[in-house]
Design a protein around this motif. Structure first.
Motif, PDB file in Angstrom:
ATOM      1  N   ASP A 196      28.707  48.823  35.622  1.00 32.83           N
ATOM      2  CA  ASP A 196      28.979  49.283  37.079  1.00 32.83           C
ATOM      3  C   ASP A 196      30.440  49.556  37.313  1.00 32.83           C
ATOM      4  OD1 ASP A 196      26.114  49.279  37.979  1.00 32.83           O
ATOM      5  OD2 ASP A 196      26.171  47.142  37.638  1.00 32.83           O
ATOM      6  N   ASP A 197      30.583  49.811  38.569  1.00 32.69           N
ATOM      7  CA  ASP A 197      32.041  49.927  38.766  1.00 32.69           C
ATOM      8  C   ASP A 197      32.467  49.363  40.290  1.00 32.69           C
ATOM      9  OD1 ASP A 197      34.611  50.596  38.296  1.00 32.69           O
ATOM     10  OD2 ASP A 197      34.201  52.891  38.171  1.00 32.69           O
ATOM     11  N   ILE A 198      33.424  49.404  40.660  1.00 34.79           N
ATOM     12  CA  ILE A 198      34.122  49.012  41.664  1.00 34.79           C
ATOM     13  C   ILE A 198      34.093  50.410  42.912  1.00 34.79           C
ATOM     14  CG2 ILE A 198      36.392  48.129  43.210  1.00 34.79           C
ATOM     15  CD1 ILE A 198      37.125  46.963  40.214  1.00 34.79           C
ATOM     16  N   VAL A 199      33.833  49.819  44.126  1.00 35.34           N
ATOM     17  CA  VAL A 199      33.533  51.172  45.169  1.00 35.34           C
ATOM     18  C   VAL A 199      34.383  50.895  46.341  1.00 35.34           C
ATOM     19  CG1 VAL A 199      31.367  52.072  44.380  1.00 35.34           C
ATOM     20  CG2 VAL A 199      31.517  50.107  46.085  1.00 35.34           C
ATOM     21  N   SER A 200      34.763  49.492  46.514  1.00 32.34           N
ATOM     22  CA  SER A 200      35.800  49.083  47.489  1.00 32.34           C
ATOM     23  C   SER A 200      36.415  47.836  47.350  1.00 32.34           C
ATOM     24  CB  SER A 200      34.953  49.116  49.092  1.00 32.34           C
ATOM     25  OG  SER A 200      34.422  48.026  48.999  1.00 32.34           O
ATOM     26  N   ILE A 201      37.758  47.688  47.941  1.00 35.33           N
ATOM     27  CA  ILE A 201      38.381  46.469  47.419  1.00 35.33           C
ATOM     28  C   ILE A 201      39.176  46.112  48.785  1.00 35.33           C
ATOM     29  CG2 ILE A 201      40.577  45.582  46.264  1.00 35.33           C
ATOM     30  CD1 ILE A 201      40.208  47.902  44.347  1.00 35.33           C
ATOM     31  N   GLY A 202      38.844  44.831  49.115  1.00 35.98           N
ATOM     32  CA  GLY A 202      39.578  44.248  50.462  1.00 35.98           C
ATOM     33  C   GLY A 202      40.620  43.141  49.737  1.00 35.98           C
ATOM     34  N   LEU A 203      41.734  43.155  50.511  1.00 30.30           N
ATOM     35  CA  LEU A 203      42.797  42.029  50.173  1.00 30.30           C
ATOM     36  C   LEU A 203      43.519  41.281  51.534  1.00 30.30           C
ATOM     37  CD1 LEU A 203      45.261  43.677  47.802  1.00 30.30           C
ATOM     38  CD2 LEU A 203      43.531  41.995  47.156  1.00 30.30           C
ATOM     39  N   VAL A 204      43.334  40.106  51.420  1.00 29.90           N
ATOM     40  CA  VAL A 204      43.743  39.292  52.797  1.00 29.90           C
ATOM     41  C   VAL A 204      44.958  38.289  52.225  1.00 29.90           C
ATOM     42  CG1 VAL A 204      43.390  37.910  54.689  1.00 29.90           C
ATOM     43  CG2 VAL A 204      41.682  39.800  54.070  1.00 29.90           C
TER      44      VAL A 204
ATOM     45  N   ALA B 217      44.595  44.769  53.384  1.00 31.04           N
ATOM     46  CA  ALA B 217      44.425  46.071  52.900  1.00 31.04           C
ATOM     47  C   ALA B 217      42.929  46.341  52.610  1.00 31.04           C
ATOM     48  CB  ALA B 217      45.356  46.454  51.611  1.00 31.04           C
ATOM     49  N   HIS B 218      42.712  47.448  52.488  1.00 31.64           N
ATOM     50  CA  HIS B 218      41.054  47.743  52.262  1.00 31.64           C
ATOM     51  C   HIS B 218      41.078  49.245  51.675  1.00 31.64           C
ATOM     52  CE1 HIS B 218      36.967  49.408  53.137  1.00 31.64           C
ATOM     53  NE2 HIS B 218      36.720  48.272  52.446  1.00 31.64           N
ATOM     54  N   TRP B 219      40.624  49.550  50.562  1.00 33.87           N
ATOM     55  CA  TRP B 219      40.246  50.615  49.800  1.00 33.87           C
ATOM     56  C   TRP B 219      39.079  51.027  49.473  1.00 33.87           C
ATOM     57  CZ3 TRP B 219      44.238  47.240  47.982  1.00 33.87           C
ATOM     58  CH2 TRP B 219      45.537  47.720  48.034  1.00 33.87           C
ATOM     59  N   LEU B 220      38.681  52.280  49.658  1.00 32.20           N
ATOM     60  CA  LEU B 220      37.215  52.848  49.085  1.00 32.20           C
ATOM     61  C   LEU B 220      38.033  53.753  47.714  1.00 32.20           C
ATOM     62  CD1 LEU B 220      35.372  54.202  52.128  1.00 32.20           C
ATOM     63  CD2 LEU B 220      34.818  52.431  50.698  1.00 32.20           C
TER      64      LEU B 220
ATOM     65  N   ILE C 204      45.264  54.224  43.124  1.00 29.63           N
ATOM     66  CA  ILE C 204      45.732  53.024  44.241  1.00 29.63           C
ATOM     67  C   ILE C 204      46.087  51.820  43.349  1.00 29.63           C
ATOM     68  CG2 ILE C 204      44.119  53.871  46.144  1.00 29.63           C
ATOM     69  CD1 ILE C 204      43.262  50.830  44.608  1.00 29.63           C
ATOM     70  N   LEU C 205      46.099  51.930  42.127  1.00 29.55           N
ATOM     71  CA  LEU C 205      46.577  50.734  41.377  1.00 29.55           C
ATOM     72  C   LEU C 205      47.825  50.192  41.488  1.00 29.55           C
ATOM     73  CD1 LEU C 205      45.489  48.737  38.966  1.00 29.55           C
ATOM     74  CD2 LEU C 205      46.226  50.389  37.282  1.00 29.55           C
ATOM     75  N   GLU C 206      48.719  51.018  41.686  1.00 33.37           N
ATOM     76  CA  GLU C 206      50.084  50.435  41.788  1.00 33.37           C
ATOM     77  C   GLU C 206      50.130  49.733  43.126  1.00 33.37           C
ATOM     78  OE1 GLU C 206      54.555  51.586  41.227  1.00 33.37           O
ATOM     79  OE2 GLU C 206      52.940  53.412  41.404  1.00 33.37           O
ATOM     80  N   ALA C 207      49.737  50.370  44.241  1.00 33.11           N
ATOM     81  CA  ALA C 207      49.734  49.574  45.393  1.00 33.11           C
ATOM     82  C   ALA C 207      48.698  48.112  45.340  1.00 33.11           C
ATOM     83  CB  ALA C 207      49.062  50.335  46.639  1.00 33.11           C
ATOM     84  N   LEU C 208      47.597  48.370  44.650  1.00 29.37           N
ATOM     85  CA  LEU C 208      46.886  47.164  44.502  1.00 29.37           C
ATOM     86  C   LEU C 208      47.674  45.794  43.790  1.00 29.37           C
ATOM     87  CD1 LEU C 208      44.236  45.429  44.414  1.00 29.37           C
ATOM     88  CD2 LEU C 208      43.759  46.735  42.198  1.00 29.37           C
ATOM     89  N   LEU C 209      48.523  46.495  42.642  1.00 33.54           N
ATOM     90  CA  LEU C 209      49.203  45.320  41.969  1.00 33.54           C
ATOM     91  C   LEU C 209      50.220  44.851  42.728  1.00 33.54           C
ATOM     92  CD1 LEU C 209      48.946  46.980  38.254  1.00 33.54           C
ATOM     93  CD2 LEU C 209      47.485  45.181  39.313  1.00 33.54           C
TER      94      LEU C 209
END
Length: 243
Positions: free
Chosen positions: A69-77, A90-93, A124-129
């Motif tokens: 399986d794989d990631i479909v959305s990420i939330g960061l607080v 931040a929140h990404w689909l 969006i990996l750079e923004a996430l990291l």
């Protein structure tokens, strides 16, 4: 990562000193985004929780098996023990490499239409990291966020990622087991629910609609704040909680 030890016992030993481990990983990794993440460092295990920079993270996925399986959305607080920095959240689909399943759509409500124009995780990996650099990740059930992010990067970059986490589910499980009586243990009775909502209810935290990555990240941040207030102290060393 080709030079990262494959021996699980050795990895566990290295993880007891995450700052030193990050120094090694910064040298060994090949991807420039991962290098910047590791080079950003991490606070030491003797840092008091009150002084620890934290960020709650939650994923929604196409299923529960990181191997398929794989990631479909990420939330960061981002947060601390006394504040939650909602403006920095931040929140990404993201578009998964696997197709959505009917079961996953029912759970998180993210449809094929929603992800048609979504970027791949690598975009969006750079923004996430950047958002998690220097902060300790807080999750509810670490095997989702750790396993899925590791697999996603292996599939895209050919190298994985390592990071310390505080797992609110693991904390709650420990607390409940300590409270459980001997008879209950002998009879293997469940000490209590460990779903995010169940854990929050025990601390009188408000009910949130589940299975939205950003909302669940916020709920996890609030849960850790409550757990520290009830079972630990502001001076508890980070090393007692991270994994």
């Amino acid at each position: 990562m080709s030079d990262t030890p494959n021996n699980p016992a050795l990895k566990k030993t290295l993880r007891q000193d995450w700052p030193e481990y990050f120094d090694q990983l910064a040298i060994q990794c090949q991807d420039h985004r991962l290098h910047r993440y590791y080079a950003g460092g991490v606070v030491s295990g003797d840092t008091a929780m009150i002084n620890t920079p934290l960020v709650a993270m939650d994923f929604e996925t196409t299923g529960m098996n990181a191997a398929v399986d794989d990631i479909v959305s990420i939330g960061l607080v981002p947060f601390s023990l006394h504040r939650i920095f909602c403006r920095e959240s931040a929140h990404w689909l993201v578009k998964p490499m696997q197709s959505l399943t009917e079961g996953s759509v029912v759970i998180h409500g993210i449809t094929h239409t929603d992800i048609n124009t979504a970027p791949d995780l690598e975009v969006i990996l750079e923004a996430l990291l950047t958002a998690i650099t220097g902060r300790i990740l807080v999750v509810h059930y670490r095997h989702i966020e750790r396993d899925f992010l590791t697999r996603a990067l292996l599939d895209r970059l050919g190298e994985s990622i390592e990071f310390p986490v505080i797992d609110t589910m693991a904390i709650e499980h420990t607390v409940l087991r300590r409270r459980q009586g001997l008879v209950d243990r002998l009879l293997k009775r469940s000490p209590g629910g460990l779903r995010l909502g169940d854990c929050r209810e025990r601390y009188g935290l408000p009910h949130y609609h589940a299975h939205h990555a950003l909302t669940d990240a916020l709920a996890t941040a609030e849960l850790l704040q409550a757990q520290i207030a009830h079972h630990f102290s502001e001076d508890t060393p980070l090393g007692e909680l991270w994994l």
